[in-house]
Design a protein around this motif. Structure first.
Motif, short mmCIF file in Angstrom:
data_model
loop_
_atom_site.label_atom_id
_atom_site.label_comp_id
_atom_site.label_asym_id
_atom_site.label_seq_id
_atom_site.Cartn_x
_atom_site.Cartn_y
_atom_site.Cartn_z
N ARG A 1 -2.00 10.97 -5.43
CA ARG A 1 -2.13 9.50 -5.51
C ARG A 1 -3.28 8.91 -6.71
NH1 ARG A 1 2.80 7.03 -3.40
NH2 ARG A 1 2.71 5.86 -5.30
N PRO B 1 -14.70 10.97 7.47
CA PRO B 1 -14.49 12.82 6.74
C PRO B 1 -13.21 12.23 6.69
CG PRO B 1 -16.61 13.02 7.87
CD PRO B 1 -16.06 11.58 8.20
N MET B 2 -12.03 12.59 5.57
CA MET B 2 -10.77 13.26 5.68
C MET B 2 -10.43 14.45 5.67
SD MET B 2 -9.24 9.29 5.02
CE MET B 2 -10.13 8.89 3.67
N GLY B 3 -9.30 14.62 4.95
CA GLY B 3 -8.81 15.87 4.88
C GLY B 3 -7.69 15.17 3.87
N TYR B 4 -7.85 16.07 2.49
CA TYR B 4 -7.07 15.33 1.82
C TYR B 4 -6.26 16.04 1.25
CZ TYR B 4 -10.49 11.38 0.72
OH TYR B 4 -10.61 10.21 0.69
N LYS C 1 -1.90 -1.32 -6.81
CA LYS C 1 -2.15 -0.80 -5.33
C LYS C 1 -0.50 -0.28 -4.69
CE LYS C 1 -6.94 -2.46 -4.13
NZ LYS C 1 -7.13 -1.58 -5.20
N ASP C 2 -0.44 -0.75 -5.07
CA ASP C 2 1.69 -0.46 -4.90
C ASP C 2 2.61 1.02 -6.32
OD1 ASP C 2 1.81 -2.23 -3.01
OD2 ASP C 2 2.29 -3.90 -4.88
N MET D 1 1.10 -1.73 0.57
CA MET D 1 -0.26 -0.18 -0.22
C MET D 1 0.88 1.05 -0.08
SD MET D 1 -2.73 1.30 0.07
CE MET D 1 -3.24 2.88 0.27
N VAL D 2 0.66 1.78 -0.68
CA VAL D 2 1.19 3.62 -0.77
C VAL D 2 0.68 4.42 0.40
CG1 VAL D 2 1.45 3.51 -3.24
CG2 VAL D 2 -0.85 4.84 -2.79
N LEU D 3 1.97 5.96 0.16
CA LEU D 3 1.25 6.37 1.40
C LEU D 3 0.91 7.69 0.66
CD1 LEU D 3 4.39 7.86 3.46
CD2 LEU D 3 2.99 6.78 4.14
N VAL D 4 -0.68 8.14 1.21
CA VAL D 4 -0.96 9.56 0.65
C VAL D 4 -1.31 10.16 2.16
CG1 VAL D 4 -3.82 9.11 0.38
CG2 VAL D 4 -2.67 7.17 0.07
N PRO D 5 -1.23 11.61 1.26
CA PRO D 5 -1.39 12.75 2.45
C PRO D 5 -2.70 12.48 3.06
CG PRO D 5 -1.10 12.87 -0.29
CD PRO D 5 -1.08 12.07 0.27
N THR D 6 -3.53 11.94 3.54
CA THR D 6 -4.88 12.31 3.67
C THR D 6 -4.11 12.25 5.12
OG1 THR D 6 -5.08 9.84 4.03
CG2 THR D 6 -6.25 11.10 2.23
N ALA D 7 -5.62 13.24 6.16
CA ALA D 7 -5.93 13.42 7.38
C ALA D 7 -6.70 13.01 8.16
CB ALA D 7 -5.03 14.32 7.80
N TYR D 8 -6.63 11.94 9.07
CA TYR D 8 -8.73 11.37 9.87
C TYR D 8 -8.76 12.33 10.72
CZ TYR D 8 -8.29 7.46 7.29
OH TYR D 8 -8.73 6.23 5.97
N ASP E 1 7.70 7.83 -1.21
CA ASP E 1 7.20 6.67 -1.33
C ASP E 1 6.68 6.83 -2.83
OD1 ASP E 1 5.47 4.04 -0.32
OD2 ASP E 1 3.78 6.03 -1.00
N LEU F 1 6.61 11.01 1.80
CA LEU F 1 5.61 10.93 0.88
C LEU F 1 6.18 10.72 -0.30
CD1 LEU F 1 2.58 12.95 2.51
CD2 LEU F 1 2.02 10.43 1.90
#
Lengths: 97, 391
Positions: B103, B209-212, B161-162, A1-8, B228, B225
């Motif tokens: 991504r 909900p998430m912040g992108y 996925k990778d 799985m890749v790193l994604v710039p998301t924040a919960y 990666d 990041l």
């Protein structure tokens, strides 16, 4: 799985009030509830409340919806004070508060 | 001639791309027309309007918005597509970085066209070369068949996925985009099975909900990041080889993979090219081989990630080679030349010339390739402009 710039964590956790050097203060005796400040606030830091929650010397408007400033997020840009047609918002130095 | 039960059709590169998006099950398209990409957008709009393609098509007011809107749809978990050219690519530059950094495995067809001024609508690679550092993978096709196949392969690669990175799929303006060639239309059911269902692991979920892409301080995982992204991108070379193999088995096709070596096995001298001019170069290689000269051609199909190990393997043992750049860069040499030379640095010591040719759609003719081969056989190096001078 890749790193994604998301924040919960919601951005509401990220209080930005410390950025402020001057704070807007609304004089409710001059305020006509025109809501222009609410419209112009670039950071959605002006909310709307109902009259009975605030102390209103001006009876005429006390039952109307009123703007209030959320000091957790207001960065003190002064746009509301500049736009207010009734000079009802003063920018006060934080150091004087 | 291949088996006659195959589904061949005569079509332009633009039509091949439009048809490929339908075959690959694209569900959302947003684009702004620009010459010479317009025909892609028109064809998709037509297929959607006639209910031949089950997708939503929206027109936007600019390329910046086109890229922003496919970013939104892709985040919602919908397979998305857009297409552009030239100044349109420059205009969406900011969003290209956003899409890659987030991504999102979006595919964009690019019909390579030069950058003005002066105003010019013909083929060169300057538009996408300026975007090579945005985090998008780049595939440069040579034929209309590749225009179709790279879309199908591209979705499978991008949505892995990778990997989870966007891909630009290139074809040259007019030479491919507006020229009809026989194209084998891939079987729709097989394509859907090959590409698979799109399931973005971090798509927008109303219950969570998430912040992108929100603010990240220097000690946040900003560098991690980027690291990666680079890791994923370079794992894409081997993944692309795997997917190519699977593609060729599934469709009984002859797709070359990241690089194509043409008569390279015992070659002493070779040229490295991108895109449609490779066909002319192959013709010249055949002619020179008939005259007993040991020459070959290395065509780079996958330009980002740059398949450096494959390139080193092909170049090992050469007496000299030349790199043909069809774009204007203002670094010390052309973009492709700098990538090749930095890849072989310390590993191979071979004289190498950098040819700049075909800018603004100027023909790269048989005589031009003959001149290039002659000059590398004479041991020339440095930057050499071909068929250019005061006109």
């Amino acid at each position: 799985m890749v790193l994604v710039p998301t924040a919960y964590a919601p951005s509401s956790n990220n209080k930005t009030s410390s950025w402020r050097t001057t704070r807007p203060v609304i004089d409710y005796s001059k305020c006509t509830r025109c809501m222009i400040c609410w419209k112009f606030c670039p950071d959605v830091a002006i909310g709307v409340t109902f009259g009975e929650k605030l102390d209103y010397p001006n009876e005429r408007f006390s039952k109307l919806e009123a703007p209030f400033i959320n000091y957790d997020y207001c960065k003190g840009c002064g746009i509301c004070a500049s736009e207010c047609p009734f000079d009802a918002i003063d920018m006060v130095q934080e150091s004087e508060m | 001639m291949r088996a006659i039960n195959k589904n061949w059709s005569i079509m332009t590169g633009n039509e091949a791309v439009a048809l490929a998006t339908k075959l690959a099950g694209v569900k959302f398209v947003s684009a702004y027309p620009i010459t010479p990409q317009t025909a892609i957008v028109e064809k998709i709009a037509e297929m959607v309007a006639n209910e031949k393609m089950d997708a939503k098509f929206i027109e936007v007011e600019s390329e910046h918005s086109a890229m922003a809107s496919v970013m939104g749809s892709e985040l919602a978990g919908v397979r998305s597509f857009t297409a552009s050219s030239s100044h349109g690519i420059l205009y969406m530059h900011e969003m290209l970085n956003w899409v890659a950094g987030m991504r999102l495995p979006i595919l964009m067809a690019v019909v390579n066209r030069s950058i003005g001024p002066p105003w010019n609508i013909w083929a060169d690679h300057s538009d996408t070369m300026t975007q090579r550092d945005t985090g998008w993978m780049q595939l440069y096709g040579e034929s209309n068949q590749e225009a179709m196949d790279t879309i199908i392969l591209g979705y499978k690669l991008a949505e892995n996925k990778d990997i989870l990175l966007p891909i630009m799929v290139m074809q040259d303006a007019f030479t491919l985009s507006h020229t009809s060639e026989p194209v084998e239309i891939r079987d729709e059911e097989k394509v859907r099975e090959f590409v698979g269902e799109f399931n973005l692991p971090f798509k927008i979920d109303i219950n969570k909900p998430m912040g992108y892409g929100s603010l990240m301080p220097p000690d946040g995982p900003f560098m991690e990041l980027k690291m990666d992204m680079k890791k994923s991108m370079y794992s894409g070379v081997n993944k692309f080889i795997e997917i190519t193999k699977e593609f060729n088995e599934t469709f009984d096709a002859n797709f070359p993979g990241p690089v194509e070596g043409f008569m390279m096995d015992d070659a002493d001298y070779a040229l490295i090219t991108l895109g449609s001019i490779s066909s002319t170069a192959k013709h010249v290689v055949r002619n020179l081989r008939n005259q007993g000269k040991k020459v070959g051609l290395l065509r780079i199909l996958l330009y980002r990630p740059f398949p450096k190990d494959l390139v080193i393997n092909y170049l090992r043992g050469l007496k000299g080679f030349g790199v043909v750049d069809r774009s204007s860069t203002y670094g010390p040499f052309g973009s492709l030349y700098m990538d090749v030379i930095s890849s072989i640095y310390g590993k191979l010591d071979i004289p190498a010339a950098n040819f700049i040719a075909g800018l603004g759609g100027r023909d790269v003719r048989v005589v031009d390739f003959e001149e290039m081969f002659m000059r590398i056989m004479e041991g020339e190096d440095g930057e050499i402009w071909i068929n250019a001078g005061v006109k």
